[in-house]
Every structure is written in C-alpha cells, then in structure tokens.
Motif scaffolding. Structure first.
Motif, PDB file in Angstrom:
ATOM      1  N   LYS A 169       0.827  -1.211   0.000  1.00 30.02           N
ATOM      2  CA  LYS A 169       0.000   0.000   0.000  1.00 30.02           C
ATOM      3  C   LYS A 169       0.858   1.256   0.000  1.00 30.02           C
ATOM      4  O   LYS A 169       0.552   2.233  -0.677  1.00 30.02           O
ATOM      5  N   HIS A 170       1.948   1.253   0.759  1.00 21.35           N
ATOM      6  CA  HIS A 170       2.781   2.447   0.893  1.00 21.35           C
ATOM      7  C   HIS A 170       3.966   2.470  -0.064  1.00 21.35           C
ATOM      8  O   HIS A 170       4.831   3.347   0.029  1.00 21.35           O
ATOM      9  N   GLY A 171       4.027   1.527  -0.990  1.00 20.04           N
ATOM     10  CA  GLY A 171       5.021   1.572  -2.049  1.00 20.04           C
ATOM     11  C   GLY A 171       6.374   0.980  -1.716  1.00 20.04           C
ATOM     12  O   GLY A 171       7.321   1.167  -2.470  1.00 20.04           O
ATOM     13  N   TYR A 172       6.491   0.283  -0.604  1.00 20.17           N
ATOM     14  CA  TYR A 172       7.773  -0.354  -0.284  1.00 20.17           C
ATOM     15  C   TYR A 172       7.913  -1.634  -1.106  1.00 20.17           C
ATOM     16  O   TYR A 172       6.939  -2.349  -1.314  1.00 20.17           O
ATOM     17  N   PRO A 173       9.125  -1.917  -1.571  1.00 20.05           N
ATOM     18  CA  PRO A 173       9.286  -3.167  -2.326  1.00 20.05           C
ATOM     19  C   PRO A 173       9.199  -4.362  -1.389  1.00 20.05           C
ATOM     20  O   PRO A 173       9.573  -4.277  -0.222  1.00 20.05           O
ATOM     21  N   LEU A 174       8.681  -5.443  -1.904  1.00 16.02           N
ATOM     22  CA  LEU A 174       8.637  -6.667  -1.111  1.00 16.02           C
ATOM     23  C   LEU A 174      10.045  -7.211  -0.983  1.00 16.02           C
ATOM     24  O   LEU A 174      10.862  -7.085  -1.889  1.00 16.02           O
ATOM     25  N   GLU A 175      10.340  -7.841   0.160  1.00 16.95           N
ATOM     26  CA  GLU A 175      11.691  -8.340   0.423  1.00 16.95           C
ATOM     27  C   GLU A 175      11.669  -9.840   0.644  1.00 16.95           C
ATOM     28  O   GLU A 175      10.688 -10.392   1.139  1.00 16.95           O
ATOM     29  N   ASN A 176      12.773 -10.490   0.279  1.00 17.56           N
ATOM     30  CA  ASN A 176      12.903 -11.905   0.591  1.00 17.56           C
ATOM     31  C   ASN A 176      13.460 -12.051   2.000  1.00 17.56           C
ATOM     32  O   ASN A 176      13.616 -11.065   2.729  1.00 17.56           O
ATOM     33  N   SER A 177      13.804 -13.252   2.387  1.00 19.48           N
ATOM     34  CA  SER A 177      14.271 -13.472   3.756  1.00 19.48           C
ATOM     35  C   SER A 177      15.630 -12.849   4.024  1.00 19.48           C
ATOM     36  O   SER A 177      16.011 -12.678   5.177  1.00 19.48           O
ATOM     37  N   GLY A 203      16.412  -9.754   2.927  1.00 20.86           N
ATOM     38  CA  GLY A 203      16.251  -8.308   2.910  1.00 20.86           C
ATOM     39  C   GLY A 203      16.398  -7.674   1.541  1.00 20.86           C
ATOM     40  O   GLY A 203      16.376  -6.462   1.417  1.00 20.86           O
ATOM     41  N   LYS A 204      16.556  -8.469   0.485  1.00 22.97           N
ATOM     42  CA  LYS A 204      16.666  -7.916  -0.859  1.00 22.97           C
ATOM     43  C   LYS A 204      15.279  -7.799  -1.473  1.00 22.97           C
ATOM     44  O   LYS A 204      14.405  -8.621  -1.234  1.00 22.97           O
ATOM     45  N   ALA A 205      15.113  -6.768  -2.287  1.00 25.64           N
ATOM     46  CA  ALA A 205      13.822  -6.535  -2.914  1.00 25.64           C
ATOM     47  C   ALA A 205      13.524  -7.652  -3.911  1.00 25.64           C
ATOM     48  O   ALA A 205      14.380  -8.051  -4.699  1.00 25.64           O
TER      49      ALA A 205
END
Length: 106
Positions: free
Chosen positions: A34-42, A44-46
């Motif tokens: 919702k706030h535009g942050y990229p999703l991260e893997n375990s 911490g990388k987008a």
C-alpha cells in the motif's frame, strides 16, 4: 489419560497462534504494498525492485549531487588544512610569509 487431555488443549491454541502469525504476515505485506515499499525476501533484498524511468532518473540526480558534494567536501578539507596550519604556525613565521606577500615581486 492426562497427556491426551493436554494434547487436545494445546492443539487449538497452537492453531490460533499459527493463524495469528499468518494474518500478521499478510497484514504487514499489505501495508508495504500500500505504501510503495518493495517486497523483500528473507535476506532483505527486494523481490521486485522498482526500475522505472523515474527511479533511474532519481538515482542519476542523486549520484550527480553526491559527486558535487564530494568535490565541495574536498575543497573544504583543503581550506581547513590551511586554516589549521595558520592557527598552529608560530607567529614570526606567519609574519614573514605575510610580509613576503606584501613586497612587490622583482
């Protein structure tokens, strides 16, 4: 017999805790999206980093500003070194250098 009763009491509690954890994970993921942050893997990388033209232009502008600030910092360091040399220099040596600058060059 007591072990079976205990097992029956723990199973619903464990299920509720598991569902609450999954619900919390879904909620935080939704907030990030919702706030535009990229999703991260375990690690911490987008997962899907934004590489739009606007983002690339922003990176280019920030890089240029960074280079300008580094150059300015270098000149400030040089000026500070001169000021430190003047402040820590002995008075008679500084006076000779000033007088040498005042005399006309032959």
């Amino acid at each position: 017999m007591d072990f079976i009763i205990l097992k029956e009491a723990i199973a619903p509690v464990a299920a509720i805790i598991g569902l609450a954890a999954i619900g919390g994970w879904i909620f935080t993921t939704w907030l990030r999206i919702k706030h535009g942050y990229p999703l991260e893997n375990s690690w911490g990388k987008a997962i899907y980093p934004k590489t739009s033209d606007e983002a690339m232009e922003r990176v280019k502008l920030i890089s240029q500003e960074n280079a300008q600030l580094r150059a300015e910092l270098g000149s400030v360091k040089d000026r500070l070194a001169v000021v430190e040399r003047i402040v820590t220099d002995e008075g008679h040596r500084l006076e000779r250098e000033i007088e040498a600058l005042r005399r006309p060059a032959n």
